[in-house]
Design a protein around this motif. Structure first.
Motif, PDB file in Angstrom:
ATOM      1  N   SER A 375      -6.459  -1.635  -8.792  1.00 27.42           N
ATOM      2  CA  SER A 375      -6.075  -0.603  -7.827  1.00 27.42           C
ATOM      3  C   SER A 375      -7.239  -0.247  -6.921  1.00 27.42           C
ATOM      4  CB  SER A 375      -5.568   0.645  -8.554  1.00 27.42           C
ATOM      5  OG  SER A 375      -6.632   1.357  -9.142  1.00 27.42           O
ATOM      6  N   TRP A 378      -7.459  -3.448  -4.644  1.00 30.86           N
ATOM      7  CA  TRP A 378      -6.378  -3.367  -3.673  1.00 30.86           C
ATOM      8  C   TRP A 378      -6.264  -1.922  -3.223  1.00 30.86           C
ATOM      9  CZ3 TRP A 378      -2.965  -6.736  -7.238  1.00 30.86           C
ATOM     10  CH2 TRP A 378      -3.173  -8.080  -6.921  1.00 30.86           C
ATOM     11  N   GLY A 381      -2.909  -0.431  -3.346  1.00 31.56           N
ATOM     12  CA  GLY A 381      -2.109  -1.060  -4.382  1.00 31.56           C
ATOM     13  C   GLY A 381      -1.387  -0.070  -5.269  1.00 31.56           C
ATOM     14  N   TYR A 383       1.082   0.743  -8.218  1.00 35.01           N
ATOM     15  CA  TYR A 383       1.417   0.031  -9.450  1.00 35.01           C
ATOM     16  C   TYR A 383       2.786   0.477  -9.934  1.00 35.01           C
ATOM     17  CZ  TYR A 383       0.142  -2.199 -13.954  1.00 35.01           C
ATOM     18  OH  TYR A 383       0.060  -3.001 -15.072  1.00 35.01           O
ATOM     19  N   TRP A 388       2.933  -4.928  -8.614  1.00 33.90           N
ATOM     20  CA  TRP A 388       2.228  -4.312  -7.492  1.00 33.90           C
ATOM     21  C   TRP A 388       3.147  -4.253  -6.270  1.00 33.90           C
ATOM     22  CZ3 TRP A 388      -2.277  -2.013  -8.489  1.00 33.90           C
ATOM     23  CH2 TRP A 388      -2.979  -2.428  -9.628  1.00 33.90           C
TER      24      TRP A 388
END
Length: 578
Positions: A375, A378, A381, A383, A388
């Protein structure tokens, strides 16, 4: 028959100042029928007269010895002094909430740091393998802070305390003793700190060879099963002098990797996360003592054999636990960079999903630390119960090898569209450069079991989407679709006027579990891959509520039952994917 024998030596291989590949002796034998060539690694003892020329050594087999510890500390020092890519440990950093004080190995005690004490410590990664009756509970917390009687400790903990003390460290973190095991609140709070605990440790001790906590890991390693020959080696520095070299008849130099791959630590889910989060680690394997860092995976004491420094195949993952890397967004990154980094998660997931967890609910929790690092990698990102958002079409298309399926777990652990809903090893789909999405994601909802673990267990999750569904049936271990109405121009193009097959077979399809699926299902279309002329999607069946669907498998097809343009013309249905 005349034999011609040629003997030559190949030089060692280095990575920086580290020797990562042993010298090899190459023997070529020619006769009237042709030639044969053999190539084997060589080594010698530290004090042999040819030690300056033959640089590799025998594997360390005495694990509980000061000599082994001295060589391990030397390897650690070389890493800290010579490896620019390896982050140096911060000497004065916050200690975990609780650590074991190893000043007196025969009478250790639990040190309650209050969360504000600075110092250095070591972490232990191991397999429980059994219940630990003397783990820390609320009722014995005060007693353990005074002293933990040595006989109450499992042998693996006692061995780790000895290593910590002998290596010159004072504090050791072991989950069974540093987390209050009968406190749900404390477990959630401390598990959330695991990424930091392993990342900040001076190093991690990996009890790789121990099947259970009571087994320990400092017993001597057995000699290798490969053939070893003791032969003379002509020394250059002394005229007529010979040293002793040992030729290990292991053609592919894979003995260490093949032995280590069966070590218990590679079967447990928590141990992968702990390994990946540790910048430095000493692994007590079935064959020898091994050191892991960001630049090398190598046997301690220059007991090298193969070029890649004894890389463990199941852990050969291009991963670094540091969190100070450049942040990036896979949507805006160049295509190749996106694919490379996406495959990194895929490789970790493939390795992880084949491992076991003791507690049913730990499937997502035991990877939460690694997910939290992604995370950070990214930047945007989000979750979703193991998937993702930025690569959702790719992540949805995971699959299970048909011959390696397991029964569907009882109870809810993750939504059906998450790999965490099954117990089998999962394989990610290949990344494709040009994909046309065939669904619209409207909303997603994930309810966490605890806000302390944003990448951990979930109590419910769903995807709300507008999806294209095609009726299908699973029959005789294959998926057959029931094509929607096809126009006449497409019929002429595909069959020169011939009638199309009523239920064409899908090229490849996989069920997620072993449950029998002899009934009508639906093909949920995920994307069209124009470069591969391939359709990818999921096999779903209706859920309990209207408009609700659950995943039971996935498929790939090179469809002859519908034109490419016609996919976009299919009706969109509002569904809730659970």
């Amino acid at each position: 028959m005349t034999l011609k024998i040629q003997v030559s030596f190949e030089p060692p291989f280095y990575a920086g100042k580290d020797i990562i590949g042993a010298q090899h002796v190459r023997i070529r034998v020619d006769d009237s029928l042709g030639g044969h060539e053999f190539r084997w690694p060589i080594y010698t003892s530290l004090h042999d007269s040819c030690a300056d020329e033959v640089l590799a050594r025998d594997r360390l087999r005495r694990m509980k010895s000061t000599e082994t510890c001295s060589l391990a500390l030397d390897r650690l020092s070389q890493c800290l002094n010579n490896h620019s890519e390896c982050l140096k440990p911060v000497q004065n950093r916050l200690l975990p909430t609780r650590v074991i004080d190893c000043t007196d190995p025969e009478r250790p005690k639990l040190y309650l740091t209050g969360g504000s004490t600075l110092g250095s410590y070591v972490a232990l990664s191991y397999v429980w393998g059994e219940d630990q009756p003397n783990k820390t509970r609320e009722c014995n917390l005060g007693q353990y802070s005074q002293a933990i009687e040595a006989h109450l400790l499992p042998q693996t903990a006692r061995d780790a305390i000895w290593v910590t003390n002998t290596f010159g460290e004072r504090y050791l973190w072991i989950d069974a003793f540093c987390i209050i095991q009968d406190s749900t609140e404390d477990k959630r709070r401390e598990i959330a700190k695991i990424p930091t605990i392993f990342a900040d440790a001076s190093f991690t001790i990996i009890a790789a060879r121990s099947f259970k906590a009571s087994q320990g890991f400092l017993h001597d390693c057995p000699p290798p099963s490969v053939l070893v020959y003791r032969l003379p080696f002509p020394c250059r520095d002394y005229r007529g002098s010979f040293g002793t070299m040992y030729v290990e008849q292991d053609k592919n130099s894979d003995y260490d990797a093949s032995v280590e791959i069966d070590d218990p630590v590679h079967k447990r889910a928590w141990c992968l996360e702990e390994r990946l989060l540790s910048p430095r680690a000493f692994a007590y394997t079935s064959s020898t003592l091994r050191y892991y860092c960001q630049m090398s995976r190598i046997n301690v004491g220059n007991a090298v054999r193969q070029l890649d420094g004894q890389t463990t195949r199941r852990l050969n993952i291009d991963w670094k636990p540091q969190v100070d890397e450049r942040l990036y967004d896979p949507i805006t990154e160049p295509e190749l960079d996106h694919n490379r980094r996406t495959r990194l998660w895929d490789n970790i997931l493939h390795n992880y999903s084949g491992r076991t967890v003791t507690h049913f609910e730990d499937k997502l929790i035991a990877l939460a630390g690694v997910a939290s690092r992604f995370s950070v990698r990214w930047e945007k990102g989000e979750y979703l119960a193991g998937l993702w958002m930025n690569s959702l079409p790719h992540d949805l298309l995971w699959r299970v090898d048909y011959n390696a399926r397991l029964p569907r777990p009882r109870g809810f652990r993750a939504p059906s569209w998450s790999w965490a809903s099954v117990d089998s090893t999962v394989e990610a789909t290949k990344s494709h450069p040009r994909e046309t999405l065939l669904y619209e994601l409207k909303d997603c909802e994930v309810k966490l079991a605890s806000d302390l673990l944003p990448f951990g267990a979930v109590t419910s999750a769903c995807l709300r989407m507008r999806a294209r569904l095609v009726q299908a049936i699973w029959r005789d271990d294959s998926l057959y679709v029931r094509p929607p109405r096809v126009d006449s121009s497409f019929s002429r193009a595909t069959g020169s006027g011939k009638q199309q097959e009523a239920e064409p077979k899908v090229y490849r399809a996989w069920l997620d579990t072993t449950e029998v699926c002899n009934r009508s299902v639906w093909a949920l279309l995920i994307c069209w891959r124009s470069k591969a002329a391939e359709l990818a999607g999921l096999i779903v069946e209706p859920g309990e509520a209207p408009g609700e669907y659950m995943r039971v498998g996935c498929f790939q097809d090179y469809p002859r039952w519908m034109s490419t343009d016609s996919f976009q013309d299919l009706s969109l249905h509002d569904i809730t994917f659970v």
